[in-house]
Design an enzyme around this catalytic site. Structure first.
Site, short mmCIF file in Angstrom:
data_model
loop_
_atom_site.label_atom_id
_atom_site.label_comp_id
_atom_site.label_asym_id
_atom_site.label_seq_id
_atom_site.Cartn_x
_atom_site.Cartn_y
_atom_site.Cartn_z
N GLY A 172 35.02 66.20 29.15
CA GLY A 172 35.71 66.59 30.37
C GLY A 172 35.27 65.76 31.55
O GLY A 172 34.98 64.57 31.45
N GLY A 173 35.18 66.41 32.72
CA GLY A 173 34.78 65.71 33.94
C GLY A 173 33.40 65.10 33.87
O GLY A 173 33.10 64.14 34.59
N GLY A 407 43.28 27.45 32.84
CA GLY A 407 42.80 28.53 33.68
C GLY A 407 41.46 29.06 33.23
O GLY A 407 40.64 29.50 34.05
N ALA A 408 41.20 29.01 31.93
CA ALA A 408 39.92 29.50 31.40
C ALA A 408 38.76 28.62 31.90
O ALA A 408 37.65 29.11 32.10
CB ALA A 408 39.94 29.54 29.88
#
Length: 520
Positions: A172-173, A407-408
């Site tokens: 949960g939280g 781009g790499a």
């Protein structure tokens, strides 16, 4: 017996009872599951006799559902400070023997107190999680407690190191506090993390899944990347946390401890001169390169089983802590994809926040293509790594071993992203793309106009050699100053260490801003 002696006797008795948490039966039940108690974990983690406990006598204030009839001193979490290898740390350990370790408002207050002390006093904060989640009997108070803890995690981020050890349930939280910390460790078969459990998943989606399959250590260490480490047992988990701390500083104003070494700075490794295969498509193992250049061959890997096409972790070079980022040609040819970009960018940002120099070893053919990557936002995720390197002000030393395309190339700590010292091996190919792809684009019309397959192949080979002579080497980049030097591979350790020593006093300012807007 005097009144004073009587009071002391009552104190001793109450302390002894508090140390039993939920009682001996619940402690035995914890042991039967193969798990240690909160206090046993703290004893394993800290130097012997160094633990100073806070708030041992705190009790919850809930009166709903008969809770006013059940009180335990300490109320489900043990908090305090101590030392690890003589260095101050703050710690909280949830106690599953008290109400399943579920969070009450008073528990959150105890946890927040040690987190605040960690920030004020500039020391790491370690949380050992073993909790059933929110204490339902307290309603909104429990949720408010979680919110208070999360805010502390956020304010402490980049100020002191935060480490989460998951030694039981975390659902949960409750999962968001570990997610906000710098490193998360899980224990195989006894710990799990998920927002909703198997029963809820089945009722909502109809999917049947076990706790381990949904959120076990192996799942989060290999598939989601939520866990940085997956330990075989709790002892190994505690030891991993201690080893991790040895590479990182106390806070963002300090540097990591220097570790003496007998490994010579000038040590060379002739095998590095032969490690790059003649065939550019043949892989080799980047782990060998890393082990060759770091002190005593010792490398502490982070996210070892997640996004294996990139390697990140800590090492020492001439006794000083460094963060290593390296493409791994043995996995997907070392290509960058969504997970690799996320993994590396998070690590780079941690190192930058805590003054740990970055050593980047590059052999990257590009970004992974395809609809799955594009739909999953490879653009945004690749930009995270680009951003992380570009904003980092720690010393950055980059060594290009073989491929560095497109781009790499830019993303992997190039000179334009304020790389301080950029070296290349003679085998480096620094270009927009590989020779085959470039020839097919640059000479597409010429090749298409040739009907004879033999003549076409001959022209292709000629143009490929022409392109390779021009770009498939490090010298074009070196001529323009984008590479500071082309180095002999066997000397890599010496050259990197000397570069780091030169950069030890580096100071680099960034424009004033409230905060950045990292592409998320």
């Amino acid at each position: 017996m005097s009144i004073q002696q009587d009071n002391i006797a009552k104190l001793v008795e109450r302390r002894a009872k508090a140390k039993l948490g939920g009682g001996e039966k619940r402690i035995a039940a914890q042991h039967e599951k193969g798990k240690f108690t909160a206090r046993e974990r703290i004893a394993m983690l800290l130097d012997e006799g160094s633990f100073e406990e806070f708030d041992m006598f705190v009790q919850h204030r809930c009166t709903n559902f008969g809770m006013d009839k059940q009180h335990f001193d300490g109320d489900g979490v043990v908090t305090g400070c101590g030392t690890i290898d003589g260095r101050l740390v703050y710690v909280f350990a949830q106690d599953f023997t008290v109400s399943g370790g579920s969070l009450s408002k008073t528990m959150s207050e105890k946890i927040c107190k040690v987190m605040d002390m960690a920030v004020r006093n500039g020391a790491p904060c370690i949380g050992l999680n073993d909790s059933g989640g929110a204490r339902i009997q307290e309603g909104i108070d429990s949720l408010a407690g979680f919110g208070d803890i999360f805010e502390r995690n956020i304010l402490a981020s980049g100020v002191v190191p935060q480490i989460s050890g998951i030694f039981g349930p975390c659902a949960g939280g409750a999962v968001y506090s570990p997610a906000l910390t710098d490193f998360t460790l899980m224990v195989k078969n006894t710990s799990y993390m998920f927002l909703t459990g198997p029963a809820v998943v089945k009722s909502v989606t109809g999917e049947e899944v076990s706790q381990e399959e949904l959120g076990g250590a192996s799942v989060h260490a290999t598939k989601s990347g939520v866990a940085h480490f997956a330990a075989e047992n709790e002892q190994e988990g505690i030891q991993t946390i201690k080893e991790l701390l040895s590479y990182i500083p106390q806070n963002n104003m300090e540097t990591a401890p220097v570790v003496p070494t007998n490994d010579p700075v000038s040590r060379v490794d002739d095998a590095l001169n032969e490690i790059i295969p003649d065939n550019p498509n043949k892989p080799y193992d980047m782990y060998y390169v890393i082990g060759s250049i770091v002190d005593d061959g010792k490398f502490f890997e982070v996210h070892q089983n997640y996004a294996k096409n990139i390697i990140v972790g800590f090492a020492h070079m001439n006794g000083r802590s460094v963060g290593i980022v390296a493409n791994q040609p043995n996995v997907l040819a070392g290509v960058l994809d969504i997970n690799a970009s996320r993994k590396a960018s998070r690590f780079v940002r941690f190192c930058d926040a805590f003054n740990i120099p970055l050593v980047t070893l590059v052999d990257v053919p590009g970004f992974l293509c395809g609809t799955q990557q594009e739909y999953g936002a490879i653009i945004t995720n690749g930009a995270k790594l680009l951003y992380a390197y570009g904003e980092a002000t720690v010393p950055k030393v980059t060594v290009t071993l073989r491929k560095s395309y497109g781009g790499a190339h830019i993303v992997m700590s190039c000179k334009q992203l304020r790389g301080d010292i950029n070296y290349a091996w003679p085998s480096a190919n620094i270009a927009v793309m590989g020779a085959d792809g470039a020839v097919n684009i640059l000479h597409a019309k010429e090749l298409k106009d040739i009907n004879n397959a033999q003549e076409q192949a001959k022209l292709f080979d000629e143009k490929k050699k022409e392109y390779e002579d021009l770009f498939s080497n490090p010298y074009q980049a070196a001529q323009k100053g984008y590479i500071d030097d082309v180095i002999e591979p066997r000397n890599t350790r010496f050259r990197v260490i000397r570069a780091l020593e030169q950069l030890a006093g580096k100071k680099q300012e960034v424009p004033a801003k409230k905060h950045d807007n990292l592409p998320l």
